[in-house]
Design a protein around this motif. Sequence first.
Motif, PDB file in Angstrom:
ATOM      1  N   LEU A   1       0.834  -1.208   0.000  1.00 23.58           N
ATOM      2  CA  LEU A   1       0.000   0.000   0.000  1.00 23.58           C
ATOM      3  C   LEU A   1       0.866   1.254   0.000  1.00 23.58           C
ATOM      4  O   LEU A   1       1.844   1.351   0.730  1.00 23.58           O
ATOM      5  CB  LEU A   1      -0.893   0.043   1.237  1.00 23.58           C
ATOM      6  N   ARG A   2       0.473   2.222  -0.801  1.00 27.00           N
ATOM      7  CA  ARG A   2       1.144   3.513  -0.752  1.00 27.00           C
ATOM      8  C   ARG A   2       0.661   4.272   0.491  1.00 27.00           C
ATOM      9  O   ARG A   2      -0.412   3.956   1.045  1.00 27.00           O
ATOM     10  CB  ARG A   2       0.828   4.315  -2.008  1.00 27.00           C
ATOM     11  N   PRO A   3       1.411   5.250   0.967  1.00 24.33           N
ATOM     12  CA  PRO A   3       0.923   6.068   2.074  1.00 24.33           C
ATOM     13  C   PRO A   3      -0.437   6.686   1.736  1.00 24.33           C
ATOM     14  O   PRO A   3      -0.625   7.245   0.654  1.00 24.33           O
ATOM     15  CB  PRO A   3       2.017   7.132   2.216  1.00 24.33           C
ATOM     16  N   GLY A   4      -1.375   6.548   2.641  1.00 24.87           N
ATOM     17  CA  GLY A   4      -2.745   6.994   2.390  1.00 24.87           C
ATOM     18  C   GLY A   4      -3.616   5.954   1.723  1.00 24.87           C
ATOM     19  O   GLY A   4      -4.818   6.169   1.563  1.00 24.87           O
ATOM     20  N   GLY A   5      -3.031   4.817   1.329  1.00 21.63           N
ATOM     21  CA  GLY A   5      -3.796   3.767   0.668  1.00 21.63           C
ATOM     22  C   GLY A   5      -4.695   3.015   1.634  1.00 21.63           C
ATOM     23  O   GLY A   5      -4.454   2.997   2.844  1.00 21.63           O
ATOM     24  N   LEU A   6      -5.726   2.385   1.085  1.00 19.63           N
ATOM     25  CA  LEU A   6      -6.710   1.660   1.883  1.00 19.63           C
ATOM     26  C   LEU A   6      -6.716   0.177   1.538  1.00 19.63           C
ATOM     27  O   LEU A   6      -6.565  -0.204   0.374  1.00 19.63           O
ATOM     28  CB  LEU A   6      -8.122   2.199   1.636  1.00 19.63           C
ATOM     29  N   LEU A   7      -6.925  -0.633   2.555  1.00 18.37           N
ATOM     30  CA  LEU A   7      -7.166  -2.062   2.388  1.00 18.37           C
ATOM     31  C   LEU A   7      -8.447  -2.402   3.133  1.00 18.37           C
ATOM     32  O   LEU A   7      -8.624  -1.996   4.283  1.00 18.37           O
ATOM     33  CB  LEU A   7      -5.998  -2.878   2.933  1.00 18.37           C
ATOM     34  N   THR A   8      -9.347  -3.148   2.487  1.00 16.16           N
ATOM     35  CA  THR A   8     -10.578  -3.579   3.150  1.00 16.16           C
ATOM     36  C   THR A   8     -10.621  -5.102   3.197  1.00 16.16           C
ATOM     37  O   THR A   8     -10.231  -5.774   2.241  1.00 16.16           O
ATOM     38  CB  THR A   8     -11.833  -3.057   2.426  1.00 16.16           C
ATOM     39  N   ALA A   9     -11.085  -5.619   4.318  1.00 12.28           N
ATOM     40  CA  ALA A   9     -11.190  -7.069   4.518  1.00 12.28           C
ATOM     41  C   ALA A   9     -12.565  -7.378   5.099  1.00 12.28           C
ATOM     42  O   ALA A   9     -12.861  -6.990   6.232  1.00 12.28           O
ATOM     43  CB  ALA A   9     -10.093  -7.563   5.456  1.00 12.28           C
ATOM     44  N   THR A  10     -13.405  -8.045   4.307  1.00  9.98           N
ATOM     45  CA  THR A  10     -14.722  -8.463   4.780  1.00  9.98           C
ATOM     46  C   THR A  10     -14.612  -9.868   5.344  1.00  9.98           C
ATOM     47  O   THR A  10     -14.119 -10.786   4.675  1.00  9.98           O
ATOM     48  CB  THR A  10     -15.756  -8.427   3.649  1.00  9.98           C
ATOM     49  N   LEU A  11     -15.059 -10.026   6.591  1.00 10.54           N
ATOM     50  CA  LEU A  11     -14.914 -11.279   7.331  1.00 10.54           C
ATOM     51  C   LEU A  11     -16.279 -11.881   7.621  1.00 10.54           C
ATOM     52  O   LEU A  11     -17.258 -11.157   7.837  1.00 10.54           O
ATOM     53  CB  LEU A  11     -14.155 -11.025   8.628  1.00 10.54           C
ATOM     54  N   TYR A  12     -16.335 -13.215   7.659  1.00 10.13           N
ATOM     55  CA  TYR A  12     -17.598 -13.946   7.783  1.00 10.13           C
ATOM     56  C   TYR A  12     -17.548 -14.904   8.971  1.00 10.13           C
ATOM     57  O   TYR A  12     -17.248 -16.091   8.811  1.00 10.13           O
ATOM     58  CB  TYR A  12     -17.872 -14.722   6.486  1.00 10.13           C
ATOM     59  N   PRO A  13     -17.855 -14.426  10.174  1.00 15.36           N
ATOM     60  CA  PRO A  13     -17.768 -15.285  11.360  1.00 15.36           C
ATOM     61  C   PRO A  13     -18.958 -16.230  11.537  1.00 15.36           C
ATOM     62  O   PRO A  13     -18.983 -16.984  12.502  1.00 15.36           O
ATOM     63  CB  PRO A  13     -17.723 -14.259  12.497  1.00 15.36           C
ATOM     64  N   GLY A  14     -19.895 -16.228  10.600  1.00 17.31           N
ATOM     65  CA  GLY A  14     -21.089 -17.042  10.750  1.00 17.31           C
ATOM     66  C   GLY A  14     -20.913 -18.518  10.459  1.00 17.31           C
ATOM     67  O   GLY A  14     -21.818 -19.312  10.692  1.00 17.31           O
ATOM     68  N   HIS A  15     -19.753 -18.918   9.922  1.00 16.66           N
ATOM     69  CA  HIS A  15     -19.468 -20.347   9.747  1.00 16.66           C
ATOM     70  C   HIS A  15     -18.125 -20.646  10.400  1.00 16.66           C
ATOM     71  O   HIS A  15     -17.343 -19.725  10.697  1.00 16.66           O
ATOM     72  CB  HIS A  15     -19.494 -20.762   8.268  1.00 16.66           C
ATOM     73  N   GLU A  16     -17.858 -21.914  10.649  1.00 17.46           N
ATOM     74  CA  GLU A  16     -16.723 -22.301  11.496  1.00 17.46           C
ATOM     75  C   GLU A  16     -15.387 -21.804  10.962  1.00 17.46           C
ATOM     76  O   GLU A  16     -14.588 -21.210  11.704  1.00 17.46           O
ATOM     77  CB  GLU A  16     -16.700 -23.822  11.661  1.00 17.46           C
ATOM     78  N   ALA A  17     -15.121 -22.058   9.672  1.00 16.36           N
ATOM     79  CA  ALA A  17     -13.841 -21.616   9.109  1.00 16.36           C
ATOM     80  C   ALA A  17     -13.747 -20.090   9.114  1.00 16.36           C
ATOM     81  O   ALA A  17     -12.682 -19.527   9.357  1.00 16.36           O
ATOM     82  CB  ALA A  17     -13.678 -22.155   7.688  1.00 16.36           C
ATOM     83  N   GLY A  18     -14.873 -19.443   8.873  1.00 19.52           N
ATOM     84  CA  GLY A  18     -14.889 -17.989   8.864  1.00 19.52           C
ATOM     85  C   GLY A  18     -14.631 -17.394  10.234  1.00 19.52           C
ATOM     86  O   GLY A  18     -13.991 -16.346  10.357  1.00 19.52           O
ATOM     87  N   GLU A  19     -15.123 -18.061  11.272  1.00 19.58           N
ATOM     88  CA  GLU A  19     -14.874 -17.574  12.633  1.00 19.58           C
ATOM     89  C   GLU A  19     -13.394 -17.686  12.985  1.00 19.58           C
ATOM     90  O   GLU A  19     -12.809 -16.748  13.555  1.00 19.58           O
ATOM     91  CB  GLU A  19     -15.715 -18.358  13.637  1.00 19.58           C
ATOM     92  N   ARG A  20     -12.778 -18.812  12.632  1.00 14.96           N
ATOM     93  CA  ARG A  20     -11.339 -18.967  12.882  1.00 14.96           C
ATOM     94  C   ARG A  20     -10.549 -17.896  12.128  1.00 14.96           C
ATOM     95  O   ARG A  20      -9.616 -17.294  12.660  1.00 14.96           O
ATOM     96  CB  ARG A  20     -10.865 -20.357  12.450  1.00 14.96           C
ATOM     97  N   GLU A  21     -10.936 -17.683  10.897  1.00 14.39           N
ATOM     98  CA  GLU A  21     -10.251 -16.698  10.068  1.00 14.39           C
ATOM     99  C   GLU A  21     -10.404 -15.292  10.640  1.00 14.39           C
ATOM    100  O   GLU A  21      -9.423 -14.546  10.752  1.00 14.39           O
ATOM    101  CB  GLU A  21     -10.832 -16.757   8.654  1.00 14.39           C
TER     102      GLU A  21
END
Length: 199
Positions: free
Chosen positions: A130-150
């Motif tokens: 990322l460059r300075p001022g850049g953005l990263l977005t991460a959508t997470l899914y805790p509603g299933h087992e693997a998603g909760e661990r992640e």
Amino acid sequence: MDTPFLAPPAVFIRKLLNACLKTGDSVLDGTAGNGHDTLFLAQCVGAGGRVFAFDIQQSALDNTAARLKSAGCAGQVSLIRAGHERLADYVDTSLAAAVFNFGYLPGGDKQVTTQADTSVAALAAACKLLRPGGLLTATLYPGHEAGEREANAVETWASTLSQQDVQVLRYQFINQRNRPPYLLVFEKCRSAPATGNPL
């Protein structure tokens, strides 16, 4: 019906990206899926920009390619069949933004899902680009087992990042049923070095 002022994560992400991206930027879609985010990013950066889109499933890349072609946006997109944790092997340019929508491919095999260790590795690699001022977005899914661990692993990692290098926001509704997806937004601090930072 009136649209709520508090938007769901997918809508909030697009508001953020619309505000920070410009024509000619280089961006990353770490989870191409069916191509919705890839197309949006391609439209944001225009024909002079670059989009790197990763997925391990050929069906996802095929769906993405078809969506891009239909919209006339295929020229600025590199579709890469590889795990997103290997993104540094393919991307060597500074990024204005990176988008990750974890979980499984909608309409695909729900047993094929992103994993905690490779997702954290991918986020770390993307943050470094990322460059300075850049953005990263991460959508997470805790509603299933693997998603909760992640989600737990990603939050544990994110909490260790220096606030002098990156700010991390959690965007989450806390009174909705069935543990809905939520969002982490990373902003590279403008005072952080463009490369070689300790993320």
